[in-house]
Structures are given as structure tokens and as C-alpha cells.
Design a protein around this motif. Sequence first.
Motif, short mmCIF file in Angstrom:
data_model
loop_
_atom_site.label_atom_id
_atom_site.label_comp_id
_atom_site.label_asym_id
_atom_site.label_seq_id
_atom_site.Cartn_x
_atom_site.Cartn_y
_atom_site.Cartn_z
N SER A 80 0.72 -1.27 -0.11
CA SER A 80 -0.05 0.06 0.11
C SER A 80 0.88 1.39 -0.14
N ILE A 81 1.98 1.28 0.69
CA ILE A 81 2.78 2.34 0.73
C ILE A 81 3.51 2.49 -0.42
N LEU A 82 3.90 1.65 -1.17
CA LEU A 82 4.58 1.72 -2.59
C LEU A 82 3.64 2.38 -3.51
N THR A 83 2.41 1.72 -3.35
CA THR A 83 1.53 2.30 -4.29
C THR A 83 1.16 3.73 -4.25
N VAL A 84 0.88 4.14 -2.86
CA VAL A 84 0.80 5.52 -2.80
C VAL A 84 1.98 6.27 -3.00
N SER A 85 3.13 5.91 -3.04
CA SER A 85 4.52 6.46 -3.19
C SER A 85 4.37 6.87 -4.70
N THR A 86 4.18 5.72 -5.44
CA THR A 86 4.20 5.75 -6.90
C THR A 86 3.41 6.65 -7.42
N ALA A 87 2.05 6.71 -6.65
CA ALA A 87 0.79 7.70 -7.30
C ALA A 87 1.37 9.26 -7.13
N LEU A 88 2.11 9.47 -5.93
CA LEU A 88 2.46 10.91 -5.70
C LEU A 88 3.86 11.29 -6.28
N ALA A 89 4.55 10.10 -6.85
CA ALA A 89 5.84 10.36 -7.09
C ALA A 89 5.91 11.48 -8.58
N ASP A 90 6.78 12.37 -8.69
CA ASP A 90 6.77 13.47 -9.65
C ASP A 90 7.12 12.70 -10.76
N PRO A 91 6.51 13.05 -12.06
CA PRO A 91 6.87 12.35 -13.29
C PRO A 91 8.48 12.99 -13.59
N LEU A 92 8.81 12.44 -14.78
CA LEU A 92 10.05 12.86 -15.27
C LEU A 92 10.13 14.33 -15.59
N PRO A 93 10.86 14.96 -15.37
CA PRO A 93 11.24 16.35 -15.73
C PRO A 93 10.65 16.70 -16.93
N VAL A 94 11.07 16.15 -17.93
CA VAL A 94 10.74 16.34 -19.39
C VAL A 94 9.15 15.80 -19.65
N VAL A 95 8.74 15.12 -18.86
CA VAL A 95 7.24 14.56 -18.96
C VAL A 95 6.44 15.70 -18.21
N ALA A 96 6.93 16.26 -17.08
CA ALA A 96 6.33 17.16 -16.34
C ALA A 96 5.99 18.48 -16.94
N VAL A 97 6.99 18.74 -17.94
CA VAL A 97 6.80 20.03 -18.38
C VAL A 97 5.69 20.00 -19.63
N ASN A 98 5.26 18.79 -20.06
CA ASN A 98 4.16 18.70 -20.88
C ASN A 98 2.85 18.45 -20.35
N LEU A 144 11.28 8.60 -25.00
CA LEU A 144 12.46 8.98 -24.05
C LEU A 144 13.93 8.39 -24.73
N LEU A 145 14.72 9.28 -24.43
CA LEU A 145 16.10 8.98 -25.00
C LEU A 145 17.32 9.56 -23.76
N LEU A 146 18.59 8.87 -24.10
CA LEU A 146 19.59 9.51 -23.04
C LEU A 146 19.23 9.41 -21.62
N HIS A 147 18.81 8.12 -21.35
CA HIS A 147 18.54 8.11 -19.87
C HIS A 147 17.52 8.77 -19.15
N ASN A 148 16.45 9.00 -20.17
CA ASN A 148 15.22 9.47 -19.69
C ASN A 148 15.51 11.26 -19.68
N ASN A 149 16.38 11.73 -20.09
CA ASN A 149 16.82 13.15 -20.05
C ASN A 149 16.19 13.73 -21.32
#
Length: 291
Positions: free
Chosen positions: A13-31, A150-155
Amino acid sequence: MSKFSGLVLSLASILTVSTALADPLPVVAVNREIGLSMAGLFDNRVSGGTYSYNTSSSAYYPAYSSTSHSRYRRIGWVPGFQVDASSMFTVGSVENVYVAAQFVLGSGSRNYKRSYSSSTSLYGASTSQYGEGSGSHSTYTRGEIGKGFLLLHNNLLLTPFAQGGYLTEGEYTYGDDGSSTFVGAGVKADYALNSRLVLRGRFGWAAQLERRFMYHGGVQSRWEGGLGLDYRMTRHLHLTGGGDYAYTDYGHATSRYSYASSASSYSETGIDSSGAFQNGLVLHAGLAYQY
């Protein structure tokens, strides 16, 4: 239920909640943003042409030749604003599906300049030119849909897209100087320098479906390129800025004519050529909310 089973369920349950609240990758977040920016719009639209003709001598008129050049230019900056909205999500097994919309409005006054010159075999050469202020009102609305990779180690996130939209221009009201629907394609790139700062680039092409300024056959192409940045100040609040350049080729046209009269032994030939292009720059800076 054993203590071990209960511990496993709690941890899951903790891992599920943590995954849901985790920030997306920076390059995804800006979209995944909705943003509002102040903008300055520069525009340089040039049109003009050359007209020349020659006549033979007749019983009433001597041989005569004439050439004239005309050039019309609207140039300057106007203030405006820009609204951007984008989303990136997963559809089934397809990740990073991208959709976006943009609206830009500008309103103010630009310089309008006109020059004219002519040269004739009988009367010599003459020139004239003037400049004055001219109202300028424009809107630009665009929608995009694509798929990110996604390329270059997701950067790095490369996103090919298809685009379509509508633009208007006017001197007195929006659209009285022309409007056009456009469709095309392009690619955008987002590169994360770190977890907070993302550099952004865009290149696109579109064909304008309605004829504007030059009414003849052929495709009126619009080429677009842009650079920008996105800086995350907080988890949801981002600082955005950049510049977008566009070049539109309205084409060139050449027409020829000839006339001859056997009764008066008079003949006349002429060539009329004209063309137009437009380039513009939008500089913008503002805030965006990441959802």
C-alpha cells in the motif's frame, strides 16, 4: 491473517501511494502544464512587384518603354499574451501520448511603409515613398497531437506531432486583413539539464489552406521554430519563457501579355511579376501550473 501477510500488504500500500504521488520525469512534467505568458509580437510582412511594358511606334505615338517597382512593408512590435495547455498520458500500452493547444493574441500599431519608382523612355525616372502608423491585430490558435520517445537515460524527450490551427490578421479588427486555416507536422524536443530546468525546442511546417495576399496556385508554406526553457520553482509552479519564429512564403507570380493591331501597326508587350513573404517573432515569459 499472519503478521507477515499484513506487513506485505502494508508495504504494498505504501509503495502504491508513493508511486502515485511521485513526480513525473522532468521532461514529461513540462508537458503537463497550463500556462499564461505576457508576449511581444514582432512582424515584418513585405509585398511588391515589378511591371514593365514596351510599345512599338505608330502613326500617333512614338515607341515607348516603362518599368515600375512597388514595395509595401508592415513592420514593428505589438504587445499581447499567450496561453498554453498540454498533457502527456498513457493510452493502453502506449506511453507518452501528447496533446497540446496554444492561443496567442497581439494588438497594437506597426509602421506601414510604401515605396514606388518608375522609369520611362519619354519622361525619365521618378520615385515616391511614405510611412505611417497602421493598426495591427492578430490571433494564432494551434492544436497538436503526437507521441513522445524517451532517450539519453530519460533526459531527452523527442515528440513528433501533427498540427492544425487558424490565424487571423487585421488593421482595424481581427481578420479584416486575412485569415487562414493551416495543417502540418513537426517535432519538439525537451532536454532536462537537471531536475528543475528543462530546455525546450520546436520545429514545424504547415500549409495554409486559404489564399492570403497572393492569390495564385501553389502551396503557401509556414515554417516555425522555437526555443524556450521551463524552470520548476515548486512542485506545481513553473517559470516559463522563450521565443518562437515563423516564416511564411506567399509565393511569386509572373504574367505576360502581348497585343498587336494590324490596322494601326501598333504592338505592346508587358510582364507583371509580384511576390510576398512574412516573418515574425514572439517573445514570451510567464508562469505555468503543472498538474
